[in-house]
Write a protein that holds these residues in place. Sequence first.
Motif, PDB file in Angstrom:
ATOM      1  N   SER A 273     -64.433-105.286  58.784  1.00 45.29           N
ATOM      2  CA  SER A 273     -64.443-104.549  57.517  1.00 45.29           C
ATOM      3  C   SER A 273     -65.601-103.568  57.458  1.00 45.29           C
ATOM      4  CB  SER A 273     -64.535-105.534  56.342  1.00 45.29           C
ATOM      5  OG  SER A 273     -63.425-106.390  56.304  1.00 45.29           O
ATOM      6  N   LEU A 274     -66.748-103.980  57.990  1.00 45.14           N
ATOM      7  CA  LEU A 274     -67.910-103.089  58.005  1.00 45.14           C
ATOM      8  C   LEU A 274     -67.697-101.908  58.935  1.00 45.14           C
ATOM      9  CD1 LEU A 274     -70.791-105.745  58.132  1.00 45.14           C
ATOM     10  CD2 LEU A 274     -70.014-104.464  56.151  1.00 45.14           C
ATOM     11  N   LEU A 275     -67.082-102.172  60.099  1.00 46.83           N
ATOM     12  CA  LEU A 275     -66.937-101.124  61.106  1.00 46.83           C
ATOM     13  C   LEU A 275     -65.760-100.198  60.834  1.00 46.83           C
ATOM     14  CD1 LEU A 275     -67.621-103.192  64.365  1.00 46.83           C
ATOM     15  CD2 LEU A 275     -69.206-101.710  63.121  1.00 46.83           C
ATOM     16  N   LEU A 276     -64.630-100.765  60.389  1.00 48.10           N
ATOM     17  CA  LEU A 276     -63.407 -99.978  60.258  1.00 48.10           C
ATOM     18  C   LEU A 276     -63.163 -99.468  58.845  1.00 48.10           C
ATOM     19  CD1 LEU A 276     -60.997-102.159  62.441  1.00 48.10           C
ATOM     20  CD2 LEU A 276     -62.386-100.198  63.137  1.00 48.10           C
ATOM     21  N   LEU A 277     -63.558-100.231  57.841  1.00 48.00           N
ATOM     22  CA  LEU A 277     -63.274 -99.851  56.465  1.00 48.00           C
ATOM     23  C   LEU A 277     -64.483 -99.300  55.734  1.00 48.00           C
ATOM     24  CD1 LEU A 277     -61.018-102.874  55.415  1.00 48.00           C
ATOM     25  CD2 LEU A 277     -60.343-100.684  56.424  1.00 48.00           C
ATOM     26  N   GLY A 278     -65.649 -99.354  56.366  1.00 48.82           N
ATOM     27  CA  GLY A 278     -66.852 -98.815  55.740  1.00 48.82           C
ATOM     28  C   GLY A 278     -67.371 -99.644  54.582  1.00 48.82           C
ATOM     29  N   GLU A 279     -66.976-100.911  54.495  1.00 48.87           N
ATOM     30  CA  GLU A 279     -67.463-101.760  53.414  1.00 48.87           C
ATOM     31  C   GLU A 279     -68.955-102.066  53.598  1.00 48.87           C
ATOM     32  OE1 GLU A 279     -65.110-105.238  52.998  1.00 48.87           O
ATOM     33  OE2 GLU A 279     -63.254-104.149  52.565  1.00 48.87           O
ATOM     34  N   VAL A 280     -69.622-102.316  52.481  1.00 46.63           N
ATOM     35  CA  VAL A 280     -71.054-102.612  52.492  1.00 46.63           C
ATOM     36  C   VAL A 280     -71.245-104.082  52.165  1.00 46.63           C
ATOM     37  CG1 VAL A 280     -73.300-102.081  51.479  1.00 46.63           C
ATOM     38  CG2 VAL A 280     -71.598-100.267  51.790  1.00 46.63           C
ATOM     39  N   LEU A 281     -72.024-104.761  52.994  1.00 46.09           N
ATOM     40  CA  LEU A 281     -72.276-106.186  52.793  1.00 46.09           C
ATOM     41  C   LEU A 281     -73.440-106.370  51.834  1.00 46.09           C
ATOM     42  CD1 LEU A 281     -71.044-108.799  53.912  1.00 46.09           C
ATOM     43  CD2 LEU A 281     -72.846-108.843  55.627  1.00 46.09           C
ATOM     44  N   THR A 282     -73.237-107.192  50.814  1.00 51.34           N
ATOM     45  CA  THR A 282     -74.292-107.457  49.846  1.00 51.34           C
ATOM     46  C   THR A 282     -75.397-108.297  50.476  1.00 51.34           C
ATOM     47  OG1 THR A 282     -73.239-109.489  49.065  1.00 51.34           O
ATOM     48  CG2 THR A 282     -72.574-107.424  48.005  1.00 51.34           C
ATOM     49  N   PRO A 283     -76.589-108.353  49.880  1.00 55.59           N
ATOM     50  CA  PRO A 283     -77.647-109.215  50.429  1.00 55.59           C
ATOM     51  C   PRO A 283     -77.223-110.677  50.532  1.00 55.59           C
ATOM     52  CG  PRO A 283     -78.576-107.668  48.852  1.00 55.59           C
ATOM     53  CD  PRO A 283     -77.085-107.497  48.775  1.00 55.59           C
TER      54      PRO A 283
END
Length: 306
Positions: A273-283
């Motif tokens: 999700s981080l690599l392909l969808l550009g989602e940002v992971l919360t702390p």
Amino acid sequence: MSLPRSSPPSALPRWRGPLLLALAGVLWGTGGFAGAFLQQLTGIHPIATACYRLLAGGVLAIVALGVSGQLRGLPRSPAVLRRVAAAGVLLAAFQACYFAAIAVSSVSLATLIAIGSVPVFVTCAAAVLERRLPRPTLLAAVCCGVLGLVLLSGDPGGDVPPGRVALGVGCALGAGAAFAALTLVNRRPVPGLDPLRVTALGCLLGGTLLVPLAAATGMTFTPTLPAVGVLLYLGLAPTALAYLAYFGGIRTTPAPVAALAVILEPLTATVLSLLLLGEVLTPTGTVGAVLLFGAILLEYVRPPRR
């Protein structure tokens, strides 16, 4: 005259089981994306997606058996029939309970309970069967993995009514129990039934058992080239190859340690999700991902026992 020194044993056999289990977890992590993409292309219900997934994986594994010439010597002993029946029923039960939990609650809650409960169920069952307490490092790894999954999932309940949450938790626990039983049942090999045969026959039977439920929800779609391609990937990588690796890995790895491989599924899905969808992971999610990775390191990366 001095005798030649024997070379030290290779570390490959010790790592074979954990590597196969890690591969299974990573491949499972790609299944969510493939399944969601297939549903976008075809509009079929998630239950139908699970049914097609098992059937496609079983057919591809059967083709591999035919190419390797292993179909002709397939044993038909009662032990083989019982093992195949157990694998098929448990695979179908896991898929049905998991997608039922998604339908009545939410994806995050169903994933949290289903995936998080597997190592807990297996660890408790192994302790009862072996009549001894789990090792402290194993307990730490299981707790670390469950806590990491909770943090990574965020607020799994969302705005779902309490009654639906309770029903979703029950279905998700049923999915976790089915997968835990699948792990424990397939720990001991059956003569003449290797991991490829278990995967092929178990997936075919499991998919067949889901056909009536999938037909009731709607499983017809136009077989376009993109849809067929995604379905073939869904059947090959996160199903046939993943279960082949898992069934092969659990034969040489303690069941509670093998069950920890399932937490690689949400971890892999998060990375994609981080690599392909550009989602940002919360702390909080970052801490959860670190804990999930730490749970794997606690049990999979250990010095060899003397």
